[in-house]
Design an enzyme around this catalytic site. Sequence first.
Site, PDB file in Angstrom:
ATOM      1  N   SER A 557     -23.760  28.358 -35.595  1.00  0.00           N
ATOM      2  CA  SER A 557     -23.269  29.545 -36.302  1.00  0.00           C
ATOM      3  C   SER A 557     -22.398  30.376 -35.383  1.00  0.00           C
ATOM      4  O   SER A 557     -22.542  30.330 -34.146  1.00  0.00           O
ATOM      5  CB  SER A 557     -24.450  30.394 -36.781  1.00  0.00           C
ATOM      6  N   TYR A 570     -32.592  35.143 -36.016  1.00  0.00           N
ATOM      7  CA  TYR A 570     -31.622  34.137 -36.440  1.00  0.00           C
ATOM      8  C   TYR A 570     -30.617  33.850 -35.323  1.00  0.00           C
ATOM      9  O   TYR A 570     -30.353  32.689 -34.980  1.00  0.00           O
ATOM     10  CB  TYR A 570     -30.895  34.629 -37.688  1.00  0.00           C
TER      11      TYR A 570
END
Length: 680
Positions: A557, A570
């Site tokens: 990501s 996250y």
Amino acid sequence: MSNVIKELLDRSHRLGADPRNTNFAGGNTSAKGTEPDPVTGEDVELLWVKGSGGDLGTLKQAGLAVLRLDRLRALKGVYPGVEREDEMVAAFDYCLHGKGGAAPSIDTAMHGLVEAGHVDHLHPDAGIAIATAADGEELTGRVFGDRVVWVPWRRPGFQLGLDIAAIKEANPQAIGCILGGHGITAWGETSEECEARSLEIIRTAEAYLAEHSRPDPFGAVVHDTLPEAERHERAAALFPLIRGLASTDLRMVGHYTDTPEVLDFVSRAEHPRLAALGTSCPDHFLRTKVAPLVLDLPPDAPLEQAAERLRELHAAYREEYTAYYERHATPDSPAIRGADPAIVLVPGVGMFSFGKDKQTARVAGEFYVNAINVMRGAESVSAYAPIPESEKFRIEYWELEEAKLRRMPKPKPLATRVALVTGGGSGIGAATARRLAAEGACVIVADRDLGAAEKVAAEIGAGAYRVSDVAVAVGVDVTSEEQITAAVRAGVLAFGGVDLVVNNAGLSLSRALLETTLADWDLQHDVMARGSFLVSRETAKVMIDQAMGGDIVYISSKNSVFAGPNNVAYGAAKADQAHQVRLLAAELGAHGIRVNGVNPDGVVRGSGIFASGWGANRAAVYGVEEERLGEFYAQRTLLKREVLPEHVANAVFALTGSDLTHTTGLHVPVDAGVAAAFLR
């Protein structure tokens, strides 16, 4: 569609639907009739015959070759003799009627020259058993009397068509013939009569074999068959190694078969002798090669010993196959097509078959099951005596077969690659699975939601003869080591191994630091950091055993390098994944395994993560409406473009296709340009 064509297709479908009658893509049917010539308006006599490469069970009108019968039969006047009979296949093109239709097959002469309204040529196991018996001619008389005539072995072609036509004319009482070493042919004046005669020959042969068969034609049981769970575990352990060996010259996909016929055959004393004799029917050994590789160890031999013995036997097989080629090759023979086995038999475990794709590998296995049935039938009433090795070579390295191979489309970039995609049931994972399959890969769609994975696999396989030839679904929670091991094993049993892994499974909880619980932290890291580590570890074992290199791609990501608010669990988990890419690239490079990453951002549409609450949380953080979140992300990028799952899938393909073969340890941003996430 004329009635003649409809009857032919219906008959073909009925015959082709029953594997007792013929093998997949084997045999051909035909019908003769008249239609007006579009130029003169006068009726012209035509032959409709299944074209080259078609399958009877699924035959369509477009799969028929249509020829002028007068022109086809006129070829007898220019036939140059058996030494040049291959030239007649090109001459068939000058006999075609109208536009379109399939290319005429080598068996066209058989159908056109035989004086009968309808002709069937089939490869039933029972018929080939009689055709390959040592006393096949005498046996044909005992089984059928004068109702079926024996035709000595001759390679398919124009001369065989002439032979059968002459035999039919000389034997008006006959309904068909047994083709030595090959199969059967039947004829009739109506479609119904022809089909009935084909079935009469097949069922009569089956009944004779059943009534006169001696017990245990393959000899005594010398190897016990492993129980199913143990058998599949051992198959999964050996399959990657065997696939790697079978891919020494040309990369292959595998298929595993443990049907009762196979397990009984490899348990018996005579199976090494019979396997060495090879198959006989041309359709069989074109796909199975001249003979299989047979492991000569008991099922309970230590796994390491079995692996070492397989390597030794493979080296010997390659030497023997090369010698076979050199014994029979002439200066104008096609080049050797690889010296690796297409069939590997392992006592107590089953059969491993290989091909350029899953369907080819599966069909090769099915053909060897046909061959086992043939050997059983021949040995039960006589002795199995296939065609000579020199004739097998003339078929296997036939220039007409080589020309057929040259006409095949160029393989897609990921052909023969087996991909495992986690989180493949939705969003980025589903888009990636679809893209990899579109580029030729076999895909294992893995997802915690098995139903979602099955839906994606079915979509990928839509239009395929069998969905499982293209994609399979497995249910897996990547936080479970046991489930990952089981999923990888299922994928290996489906396709023979794994070459390309996409670590995509993930979730996200948008929480501020003070609101992030230990459970939140553990869940994020269990799914992404731990999960991708476990998937990489288990699939790397397979890739190392295969010794064929491979690719591991992490869908990380933008957040692995960009610090944003309310995102600690996250972002930290994604940073862990990003560094796994670097660590594994450094470790697995020695095995030819490349490890790379993709850093997406703002993939809202189709995303399971965003739909499960992440989207609402991020929208609240940024103060926008959730349905406008994709637009919001796009406007903050340099390119002002929204990122879709398909864009991430494109990056995965770019990393794993044929262009970046020397790239490993790379992270590719797919975020439409986020300057704060630029890699430094």
